[in-house]
Write a protein that holds these residues in place. Structure first.
Motif, PDB file in Angstrom:
ATOM      1  N   ALA A 131       0.877  -1.263  -0.108  1.00 61.00           N
ATOM      2  CA  ALA A 131       0.059   0.130   0.114  1.00 61.00           C
ATOM      3  C   ALA A 131       0.811   1.195   0.089  1.00 61.00           C
ATOM      4  CB  ALA A 131      -0.999   0.303   1.413  1.00 61.00           C
ATOM      5  N   ARG A 132       0.769   2.215  -1.065  1.00 63.22           N
ATOM      6  CA  ARG A 132       1.377   3.327  -1.202  1.00 63.22           C
ATOM      7  C   ARG A 132       0.775   4.543  -0.791  1.00 63.22           C
ATOM      8  NH1 ARG A 132       5.878   3.232  -4.956  1.00 63.22           N
ATOM      9  NH2 ARG A 132       5.986   5.166  -4.446  1.00 63.22           N
ATOM     10  N   SER A 133      -0.625   4.361  -0.636  1.00 62.40           N
ATOM     11  CA  SER A 133      -1.513   5.488  -0.398  1.00 62.40           C
ATOM     12  C   SER A 133      -2.856   4.947   0.046  1.00 62.40           C
ATOM     13  CB  SER A 133      -1.684   6.302  -1.775  1.00 62.40           C
ATOM     14  OG  SER A 133      -2.490   7.462  -1.441  1.00 62.40           O
ATOM     15  N   LEU A 134      -3.339   5.775   1.009  1.00 63.46           N
ATOM     16  CA  LEU A 134      -4.665   5.190   1.802  1.00 63.46           C
ATOM     17  C   LEU A 134      -5.657   6.511   1.985  1.00 63.46           C
ATOM     18  CD1 LEU A 134      -2.871   3.200   4.641  1.00 63.46           C
ATOM     19  CD2 LEU A 134      -4.110   2.166   2.595  1.00 63.46           C
ATOM     20  N   GLY A 135      -6.819   6.307   2.028  1.00 63.61           N
ATOM     21  CA  GLY A 135      -7.937   7.352   2.373  1.00 63.61           C
ATOM     22  C   GLY A 135      -9.082   6.877   2.639  1.00 63.61           C
ATOM     23  N   PHE A 136      -9.690   7.432   3.700  1.00 65.70           N
ATOM     24  CA  PHE A 136     -11.053   6.945   4.085  1.00 65.70           C
ATOM     25  C   PHE A 136     -12.241   7.928   3.240  1.00 65.70           C
ATOM     26  CE2 PHE A 136      -8.939   5.163   8.003  1.00 65.70           C
ATOM     27  CZ  PHE A 136      -9.704   3.988   8.274  1.00 65.70           C
ATOM     28  N   VAL A 137     -13.211   7.376   2.871  1.00 64.76           N
ATOM     29  CA  VAL A 137     -14.352   8.116   2.216  1.00 64.76           C
ATOM     30  C   VAL A 137     -15.469   7.748   2.581  1.00 64.76           C
ATOM     31  CG1 VAL A 137     -12.881   8.377   0.196  1.00 64.76           C
ATOM     32  CG2 VAL A 137     -14.426   6.432   0.301  1.00 64.76           C
ATOM     33  N   ARG A 138     -16.661   8.558   2.407  1.00 68.58           N
ATOM     34  CA  ARG A 138     -17.842   8.252   2.752  1.00 68.58           C
ATOM     35  C   ARG A 138     -18.085   8.094   4.226  1.00 68.58           C
ATOM     36  NH1 ARG A 138     -20.970   3.899  -0.998  1.00 68.58           N
ATOM     37  NH2 ARG A 138     -21.573   5.340  -2.774  1.00 68.58           N
ATOM     38  N   ASP A 139     -17.396   8.912   5.151  1.00 74.69           N
ATOM     39  CA  ASP A 139     -17.540   8.997   6.419  1.00 74.69           C
ATOM     40  C   ASP A 139     -17.167   7.851   6.982  1.00 74.69           C
ATOM     41  OD1 ASP A 139     -18.631  11.707   6.509  1.00 74.69           O
ATOM     42  OD2 ASP A 139     -20.626  10.811   6.263  1.00 74.69           O
ATOM     43  N   GLY A 140     -15.903   7.353   6.425  1.00 73.80           N
ATOM     44  CA  GLY A 140     -15.071   6.185   7.007  1.00 73.80           C
ATOM     45  C   GLY A 140     -15.741   4.750   6.568  1.00 73.80           C
ATOM     46  N   GLU A 141     -16.780   4.909   5.545  1.00 77.23           N
ATOM     47  CA  GLU A 141     -17.656   3.620   5.398  1.00 77.23           C
ATOM     48  C   GLU A 141     -16.504   2.687   4.422  1.00 77.23           C
ATOM     49  OE1 GLU A 141     -20.881   2.673   1.821  1.00 77.23           O
ATOM     50  OE2 GLU A 141     -21.149   4.387   3.025  1.00 77.23           O
ATOM     51  N   LEU A 142     -15.757   3.467   3.710  1.00 78.73           N
ATOM     52  CA  LEU A 142     -14.766   2.676   2.807  1.00 78.73           C
ATOM     53  C   LEU A 142     -13.248   3.164   2.817  1.00 78.73           C
ATOM     54  CD1 LEU A 142     -16.816   3.102  -0.600  1.00 78.73           C
ATOM     55  CD2 LEU A 142     -16.531   0.926   0.539  1.00 78.73           C
ATOM     56  N   LEU A 143     -12.536   2.435   2.654  1.00 77.70           N
ATOM     57  CA  LEU A 143     -11.019   2.718   2.376  1.00 77.70           C
ATOM     58  C   LEU A 143     -10.538   2.335   1.248  1.00 77.70           C
ATOM     59  CD1 LEU A 143      -8.220   3.614   4.010  1.00 77.70           C
ATOM     60  CD2 LEU A 143      -7.975   1.137   4.377  1.00 77.70           C
TER      61      LEU A 143
END
Length: 164
Positions: free
Chosen positions: A58-70
């Motif tokens: 993993a080179r980059s990460l981000g949570f989206v949809r209020d933490g519903e998805l990574l």
């Protein structure tokens, strides 16, 4: 974690050999870590660690949809989604074309899309199943096979005709 005086005030065990990157979800306080040997999500409230399957690096990460998805961008440029509520894959959404320096994913809530730069490309990943299958029809000109649906459609949902 450190306080303002640079003293250790807490530690999180990730189970990863070489955690190199991290992303926090402000809504849930969960923290995702990634490195050459995969990714994991840690809940600092109870210390629960969830190792993310099928992630070699993993080179980059981000949570989206209020933490519903990574969103996970691999060293090979691949982009995957992880459903944090069900602790399972929510889709393999971009087949990278080689190593690069990916940006942190950013979420456009108005369009319900994630944007990321990977493998030298700026890509939009629509998270709505309806937009995703319309895009699939534009790209391949036919309905998705069951295998393609299971592998590529974020959140999966029920199988629908892409070209209807």
């Amino acid at each position: 974690t450190y306080d303002a005086n640079a003293r250790v005030v807490g530690e999180l065990e990730t189970g990863l050999i070489d955690a190199q990157i991290a992303a926090a979800d402000p809504g849930t306080a969960r923290v995702a870590f990634g490195g050459s040997f995969g990714a994991a999500i840690v809940d600092p409230d109870d210390g629960t660690v969830v190792r993310i399957a099928d992630t070699r690096s993993a080179r980059s990460l981000g949570f989206v949809r209020d933490g519903e998805l990574l969103v996970i961008v691999g060293s090979d440029g691949d982009v995957r989604l992880w459903d944090t509520e069900r602790n399972e894959s929510a889709g393999f959404v971009w087949n990278g074309t080689g190593a690069g320096f990916p940006t942190s994913p950013w979420y456009d809530s108005a369009a319900d899309s994630v944007w990321v730069v990977t493998s030298g490309n700026l890509i939009e990943i629509p998270l709505s199943v309806e937009r995703w299958v319309r895009r699939a029809c534009e790209l391949v000109g036919r309905d998705l096979t069951q295998d393609e649906w299971d592998r590529f459609v974020p959140g999966r949902g029920r199988v629908v005709s892409a070209c209807a």
